[in-house]
Design an enzyme around this catalytic site. Structure first.
Site, PDB file in Angstrom:
ATOM      1  N   GLN A  78      -0.531   2.447   4.424  1.00 15.49           N
ATOM      2  CA  GLN A  78       0.914   2.514   4.638  1.00 15.49           C
ATOM      3  C   GLN A  78       1.554   3.538   3.704  1.00 15.49           C
ATOM      4  O   GLN A  78       1.956   3.221   2.589  1.00 15.49           O
ATOM      5  CB  GLN A  78       1.558   1.135   4.438  1.00 15.49           C
ATOM      6  CG  GLN A  78       3.027   1.181   4.752  1.00 15.49           C
ATOM      7  CD  GLN A  78       3.573  -0.143   5.180  1.00 15.49           C
ATOM      8  OE1 GLN A  78       2.903  -1.139   5.232  1.00 15.49           O
ATOM      9  NE2 GLN A  78       4.849  -0.146   5.488  1.00 15.49           N
ATOM     10  N   PHE A  79       1.671   4.771   4.201  1.00 15.13           N
ATOM     11  CA  PHE A  79       2.245   5.842   3.384  1.00 15.13           C
ATOM     12  C   PHE A  79       3.713   5.599   3.077  1.00 15.13           C
ATOM     13  O   PHE A  79       4.238   6.127   2.098  1.00 15.13           O
ATOM     14  CB  PHE A  79       2.055   7.208   4.067  1.00 15.13           C
ATOM     15  CG  PHE A  79       3.026   7.497   5.166  1.00 15.13           C
ATOM     16  CD1 PHE A  79       4.181   8.234   4.908  1.00 15.13           C
ATOM     17  CD2 PHE A  79       2.806   7.042   6.456  1.00 15.13           C
ATOM     18  CE1 PHE A  79       5.090   8.511   5.923  1.00 15.13           C
ATOM     19  CE2 PHE A  79       3.694   7.312   7.475  1.00 15.13           C
ATOM     20  CZ  PHE A  79       4.842   8.051   7.203  1.00 15.13           C
ATOM     21  N   THR A  80       4.386   4.765   3.867  1.00 11.22           N
ATOM     22  CA  THR A  80       5.813   4.541   3.639  1.00 11.22           C
ATOM     23  C   THR A  80       6.101   3.831   2.319  1.00 11.22           C
ATOM     24  O   THR A  80       7.259   3.783   1.892  1.00 11.22           O
ATOM     25  CB  THR A  80       6.459   3.767   4.808  1.00 11.22           C
ATOM     26  OG1 THR A  80       5.826   2.497   4.933  1.00 11.22           O
ATOM     27  CG2 THR A  80       6.338   4.547   6.110  1.00 11.22           C
TER      28      THR A  80
END
Length: 148
Positions: A78-80
């Site tokens: 999850q890059f967010t």
């Protein structure tokens, strides 16, 4: 690296309506890789995750780890987690590692968990995923490899 950890009774991740990863009792991980993160960060967080005592023992105290209870891990990239929302209304993701670098480190992190004897299920890196879980407690923690 940043990880959101949720103790769960069950969790699953689907891509295009197909289940690609699923566990029973264990830990649901949302894993973010930032610019400059290294293998040392992945080793540190894998050790911390595997040994984190957030499951109740026979006396009802949080003394057991996912290893102690024979639980599994569902790890979802999850890059967010590196979204910077301090300015404006649209997150800036410049702090996230480039996808090629992030995927290698994410895979290495998961291999470190497996090397400890844990069953590790994953989503598909970079895909649009639907994640469901039953958060047990609820217990949710944030781990960060920045130890300063």
């Amino acid at each position: 690296m940043k990880i959101i950890i949720q103790r769960c009774k069950d969790a699953q991740v689907t891509v295009n309506h197909k289940v690609v990863g699923e566990i029973g009792t264990g830990l649901m991980l949302l894993v973010g890789i930032g610019q400059g993160d290294t293998a040392a960060d992945a080793v540190y967080l894998a050790d911390k995750t595997a040994g984190l005592r957030i499951f109740e023992d026979a006396e009802g105290k949080m003394n057991d780890s996912v290893l102690d209870v024979g639980g599994a891990i569902l790890s979802v990239s999850q890059f967010t987690l590196y979204g910077d929302c301090r300015k404006g209304r649209r997150p800036n993701f410049m702090g996230a590692a480039k996808p090629e670098e992030a995927e290698k480190l994410y895979d290495f992190f998961n291999s470190q968990l497996r090397a400890k004897g844990l069953e590790v299920e994953t989503g598909i890196f970079g895909a649009m995923m639907d994640v469901t879980l039953t958060n047990w407690g609820p217990v949710t923690l944030i781990l960060d490899s920045d130890r300063s």
